[in-house]
Design an enzyme around this catalytic site. Structure first.
Site, short mmCIF file in Angstrom:
data_model
loop_
_atom_site.label_atom_id
_atom_site.label_comp_id
_atom_site.label_asym_id
_atom_site.label_seq_id
_atom_site.Cartn_x
_atom_site.Cartn_y
_atom_site.Cartn_z
CE LYS A 167 0.03 4.41 -6.51
NZ LYS A 167 0.20 3.19 -5.43
N GLY A 172 2.80 4.41 -0.66
CA GLY A 172 3.09 5.03 -1.90
C GLY A 172 3.18 6.62 -1.90
CG ASN A 223 -1.59 1.35 1.46
OD1 ASN A 223 -2.39 1.79 0.76
ND2 ASN A 223 -1.02 2.09 2.50
CE1 TYR A 276 0.54 7.78 -6.33
CE2 TYR A 276 -1.31 8.37 -8.12
CZ TYR A 276 -0.82 7.73 -6.70
OH TYR A 276 -1.64 7.08 -5.78
#
Lengths: 304, 474, 440
Positions: B384, B317, B315, B380
């Protein structure tokens, strides 16, 4: 040998004695005291004095003595002081009471006094002697319990500028000897004394001499600021020697530069032991680290 | 977790009337998981026939759910057996007052037998006729087969048609109802544990913010949990970035479902991390996941402290937003290092151990930004999207040992981070999805908890969006 | 028939520790209380070892500067933590040795079989220090509470003077001498001829060792960041000998040119808390918890400092030889020394005393010099000069740090035996507490 014993009905009031002394001083400004060249041959005596427990406890707290039932040597000094004062306040006492400087105090505490012991106090003056700055006198106080003398104090006072005819100037020895230069040792303690300490000690000792009470009252008597009671510093040093001194000892202190309040007093206490390792004596000295001047020096030693 | 103020306002009283008159978005408070509550808020209309429909009916009855069968003619008929009693003593009745329309808890379309696009007509029309009866917070779930290049063109077309139809249907739904689908790979029976597990998840309050999405069941692996309230009992789970926000909620949800949780976060988060770990009766591991031996240290902690490791949730990040024109290497590299490079290295280390590899469950948090892109988030979105690539590749590697790896892609979630977005942008971000509101951290956590469970053993390589059917992307 | 007593002596081990980073006075923890910090330290420990809801045998901690409302400080911290509320606790106060004393007394209880697990700790704040009313006001208020009649009450109130309303902050002066701890140490430093350069060098090493330990992640599982602080606020990783040398003496200024104690080679006033998890071997094994080290032995000593017979902070010099004689060990037998750096001069004077033949013969009753401490083994992960010294928290910091270091070294296996560590903590009142730990 003594001609007279004056029986006092109770402990004299120190404040009254100070007022009398002030009045006497004022009178002397007008007409010089005459005749008195020798000490009165009188012993002042008070029977059945008992220490006040609340005041004793306050004294013990202020000086750092454990609040035991045994009365500290310094408290006995305070207890006997009004009787000693009453001797010095006599009309026939040859030296002015006000402005007298406490030079030295020597106490022998022979037997421990409990707070509820009934005590007899006797005081007299002796050994009038010349000093390079005036005339000095010894005031002796003795305290007796049921079994005889238990405490004896000898206070040396100097009447500055009072030179009595017939008393020789001092030689190279004694109190007038030139002092060697003071080299401060390393401090073992530091006392931070506030201006209140004079009033607080006055409260527990009863010695309300105005020079200790406030800046104003001290200025009225010609000092720049109030000063700590010499007996406060001596009694605190005694307390800080600690429990090792036991209940019987000789306690000796000489006062030098006055402690102007507030003050930081550096203190050194050095213990000495005998061949068996048992405590023999503690020497103490207090000084001003900034000025390098000694305030007091003394010792507490085993009673031989 | 309360809904946002606007949602609260328009959910009841004169606020609801006002919103209706002005044509404002009318989000409602979503139906979320409540322990021991009924699975769905009413009977389930089961549309379709054949293997899938029968499997679903059996399963629903096993879950104490009342079932209405519809062969696909557009007229509901009562089910044969309606004896199951719901919890709470409210006995369901098939003969309710005729003037009051029955509120359906869900509509399930069993479409696994469809062989041509024409076959969609009857079941979808039947479902459509029943949509107005769907209770608030109701569910529409399709069960169909995944199309593949091996299919006959007509079969492939029919299977793909289901996806388009369901996604559109989902956009029609109101009052917190959602539409999602299950895709069975070829050869996976309709009663495969993960097919039923996915069905249960999608019907339940756990999938509140999952909308317009498909879960693909690739294998018949997996196990139905003994206690549906504690599907993770006996499992040891590691959650990174667990000190706050979504990570803390993941830790709480996994613990609620029975897992022993190792809460991991950077040392700087120490005190908050300790609180989370103590709240969930787990342990805290202060660790910067970018340190080279992070994987070994996680494994070491889990094995020594809890005797095993079953679940890893990536999780942690960070964001370092900047238009690409203004981007610097520090921003770019930091995001890549934390969001994807660390996960790759940790997985490498963990999967090298036979104490984790067999039956491993890895769930990564991706982002809708990684799917649709987002201005100012090239770094980002790269990280992802990279997570999704990693998930697909790793899934293939894990297939042999029974492990799974999936990603969850949250949309707009109400967190401290999104609370800092300027008001207007935040309002837009919240409303541009079918549910017209932002999700709660627990919605992301529920999806992760499901994917980490034994029931999801046949689901791997999926990216499940938890976005309320965001307007952009799939 | 006499009662049959349970369990012979068994071993007590350190499972691990936790502390919050130490903050400089009026720094990061200005608004937090002793209770806040101790609770945070406990919660971090609970989280590290999964002890939520666990009933620990006993928790002991303390604070040197303690508010009267904190009469049950440790128990209150336990109640505020994630530990089982059925965990008993008690407060300890032994000045700066509080922390180490809790470690020793609790490990003794474990050894005797009275408890199976324990948390030892300590906390102190100088930012949130208790302030008391003046003696005058206190007495007046007490008298007022005893007064029965209006007159008595008025009399009590009339005793209050304006100056009585000034609050009184706690001092760091020794009650019996009026000298601050720094002034006392200045005398000892001079007595042992410790130079300014030697003190600065020790302080520098403390900062460098602590910084290096942080860099290699040594404290990652010994520390839980708190209130935005991730490292000790006093740590100056980049300080230089020049900067150290430029500082002016703050203690012993009456010594003139000989004054050598600066803010750099003396510990600053600090806020912080620490906790150490202790257990029997069985208790740790049942929970799959690590075992870092064994608490082997401990000793307390005190010196007669009041008239300067010994330095205020020299008691450990006496305690260590007594303890090692009992264990049949010498200084050469140790791999690590954790000597609390109240002042650089404290550590150096202790080392000098142990190397001084006359002192060791006359004062320690030994045949000759006690021995030499290998400086390479001294405070290898930094000590109080760099980390700071929240009085009661220091013992816990040292015990956990040393236990982990001993564990790592023992596991390295290069010694062919468990690594051994010696802890020495000096304390106000002329006291010292020392301990021996052995790695696992």
């Amino acid at each position: 040998m003594r001609e007279e014993t004056v029986e006092l009905p109770e402990l004299p009031s120190l404040s009254k004695l100070y007022v009398t002394a002030a009045a006497e001083a004022a009178r002397l400004l007008i007409s010089r005291r005459d005749g008195g060249r020798r000490l009165p041959d009188a012993r002042h005596h008070v029977a059945v004095v008992r220490p006040d427990l609340a005041r004793l406890t306050a004294y013990q707290h202020l000086l750092g003595e454990p609040a035991r039932d045994v009365v500290p040597a310094g408290y006995l000094h305070a207890l006997a002081f009004p009787v000693a004062m009453s001797v010095m306040a006599r009309e026939d006492f040859p030296l002015p009471l006000l402005g007298m400087v406490h030079l030295r105090n020597r106490v022998e505490y022979r037997d421990p006094v409990a707070y509820d012991d009934a005590l007899d106090i006797t005081a007299w003056a002796e050994n009038l002697a010349a000093h390079r700055a005036g005339t000095q006198v010894e005031v002796v106080a003795e305290i007796a319990g049921g079994g005889g003398p238990v405490w004896r104090g000898v206070s040396s006072y100097l009447a500055k500028g009072a030179f009595l005819p017939g008393i020789d100037k001092p030689g190279a020895n004694g109190a007038g000897a030139q002092r060697e230069e003071f080299r401060p040792p390393l401090p073992t303690a530091l006392w931070r004394l506030g201006v209140d300490i004079g009033r607080e000690y006055a409260g527990v000792s009863g010695d309300f001499n105005p020079i200790h009470l406030s800046v104003l009252s001290a200025r009225a008597l010609g000092l720049k600021r109030s000063i700590a009671h010499g007996m406060y510093t001596a009694s605190r040093a005694l307390a800080e020697v600690g429990a090792q001194k036991g209940d019987s000892f000789v306690w000796d202190v000489s006062f030098e530069a006055p402690v102007f309040l507030p003050a930081m007093v550096s203190v050194n206490i050095a213990d000495a032991v005998d061949a068996d390792g048992a405590w023999e004596r503690s020497d103490f000295v207090g000084w001003n680290a900034t000025a390098g001047r000694r305030h007091f020096v003394g010792s507490v030693a085993r009673l031989s | 977790m309360a809904a946002d103020k606007y949602t609260q306002f328009v959910s009841r009283g004169w606020g609801r009337d006002l919103a209706k008159r002005l044509g404002l978005p009318q989000p409602v408070e979503l139906r979320r998981h409540v322990p021991d509550a009924p699975l769905v808020p009413g009977p389930v209309l089961l549309v379709g026939t054949g293997e899938g429909a029968d499997a679903v009916e059996t399963a629903l009855k096993g879950w104490d759910v009342e079932v209405r069968r519809d062969a696909g003619t557009g007229r509901a008929v009562p089910s044969a057996a309606q004896t199951a009693a719901h919890d709470g003593g409210k006995a369901p009745s098939s003969s309710g007052p005729p003037e009051r329309r029955e509120r359906l808890g869900a509509i399930v379309l069993a479409l696994d037998g469809i062989g041509a696009p024409e076959g969609l007509s009857a079941p979808f029309l039947a479902a459509g006729a029943a949509l107005r009866s769907l209770a608030p917070g109701g569910r529409v779930v399709t069960l169909s087969r995944r199309s593949s290049t091996a299919d006959e063109p007509a079969v492939a077309a029919a299977r793909s048609s289901v996806e388009g139809a369901l996604r559109s249907l989902a956009r029609e739904l109101r009052s917190g109802a959602t539409g999602n689908g299950i895709l069975l790979a070829e050869g996976v029976p309709a009663d495969a544990p993960s097919a039923l597990g996915a069905l249960r998840f999608l019907l339940s309050g756990r999938s509140a913010f999952v909308d317009g999405q498909f879960l693909t069941v690739g294998t018949a692996k997996g196990e139905v949990p003994a206690d549906p309230e504690r599907p993770l009992a006996g499992k040891v789970a590691v959650v990174t970035g667990a000190a706050r926000g979504i990570g803390a909620e993941i830790a709480r949800t996994l613990a609620r479902d029975g897992a022993k949780v190792v809460a991991v976060d950077v040392p700087a988060a120490g005190d908050a991390l300790a609180k989370v770990a103590n709240d969930v009766r787990g342990t805290a591991l202060q660790l910067d996941i970018t340190t080279p031996d992070a994987g070994e240290r996680i494994l070491d902690h889990a094995l020594h402290r809890h005797g095993g490791l079953d679940i890893v949730v990536h999780n942690a990040g960070i964001t370092r937003d900047k238009l690409l024109a203004n981007m610097d290497a520090a921003r770019w590299d930091a995001v890549i290092a934390v969001n994807i490079a660390a996960q790759l290295r940790i997985n490498e280390a963990l999967l090298a151990s036979d104490r984790f590899r067999d039956g491993a469950r890895i769930v990564s948090v991706a982002s809708t930004s990684g799917i649709a892109g987002n201005r100012g988030q090239t770094n980002y979105a790269a990280s992802k999207a990279g997570v999704m690539g990693m998930v697909r590749s790793t899934a293939a590697r894990l297939a042999a040992t029974g492990g799974t790896v999936n990603a969850v892609a949250p949309g707009f979630i109400e967190t401290d981070m999104t609370a800092r977005i300027p008001f207007a942008m935040r309002e837009v971000g919240r409303r541009i999805n079918s549910l017209q509101q932002g999700g709660q951290p627990v919605d992301v956590a529920e999806a992760i908890a499901f994917l980490a469970s034994d029931a999801a053993g046949g689901i791997s390589g999926n990216v499940l969006r938890v976005c309320g059917q965001y307007w952009m992307g799939q | 028939m006499p009662i049959t007593q349970p369990a012979p002596v068994r071993k007590a081990v350190v499972v691990g520790g936790n502390r919050i980073p130490f903050a400089r006075a009026n720094g990061a923890y200005t608004e937090t209380s002793n209770l806040d910090m101790l609770t945070a330290a406990l919660d971090g420990l609970v989280a590290r070892f999964g002890l939520a809801d666990e009933r620990i045998g006993e928790v002991a901690a303390g604070a040197v500067l303690k508010h009267s409302r904190d009469f049950n400080l440790t128990r209150e911290a336990v109640l505020g933590s994630a530990l089982s509320p059925e965990t008993p606790a008690y407060d300890v106060q032994q000045a700066c040795a509080t922390g180490l004393e809790t470690v020793l007394s609790l490990s003794d209880k474990i050894k005797l079989g009275r408890i199976d697990s324990a948390i030892a700790g300590g906390v102190d704040t100088t930012s949130d220090a208790p302030i008391v009313v003046s003696e005058g006001l206190r007495r007046a208020v007490l008298e007022l509470s005893r007064a029965k009649t209006v007159q008595q009450k008025l009399k009590a109130l009339s005793r209050i003077r304006p100056k009585d309303l000034t609050p009184v902050a706690p001092g760091t002066a020794e009650p019996r001498t009026g000298l601050s701890m720094g002034e006392h140490q200045a005398l000892t430093t001079k007595q042992w001829g410790i130079t300014r350069e030697a003190q600065d060098e020790l302080a520098l090493a403390s900062h460098r060792n602590l910084a290096a330990a942080y860099e290699r992640g040594f404290f990652d599982d010994l520390l839980t960041p708190y209130r935005g602080l991730t490292r000790d606020q006093n740590l100056r990783p980049d300080t230089t000998p020049e900067r150290m040398a430029s500082l002016k003496p703050v203690f012993g200024r009456h010594l003139g040119a000989e004054a050598s104690m600066t803010a750099g080679n003396s510990t600053p006033l600090t806020d912080g808390a620490s906790a150490v998890l202790l257990a029997s071997e069985d208790w740790a094994a049942e929970r799959d918890l690590p075992v870092l080290a064994e608490i082997v032995d401990g000793e307390a000593a005190a010196v007669d400092f009041v008239h300067g017979k010994d330095g205020l902070l020299m008691a450990p010099v006496f305690a260590v030889p007594r303890m090692l004689a009992r264990l049949g060990l010498t200084l050469e037998d140790f791999d690590y020394f954790e000597i609390h750096e109240a002042f650089a001069g404290t550590v150096l004077a202790a080392l000098a005393a142990w190397e001084d033949e006359d002192f060791c013969r006359e004062r320690l009753g030994l045949d000759g010099a006690f021995g030499k401490v290998d400086r390479a083994k001294l405070n290898v992960n930094g000590s109080s000069l760099a980390a700071g010294h929240p009085f009661a928290a220091t013992g816990g910091r040292i015990a956990a740090t040393l236990a982990k270091q001993l564990h790592e070294r023992t596991r390295a296996g290069d010694l062919g035996r468990p690594a051994r560590g010696l802890v020495s903590v000096c304390a106000a009142g002329g006291m010292g507490v020392v301990a021996v730990l052995e790695g696992r």
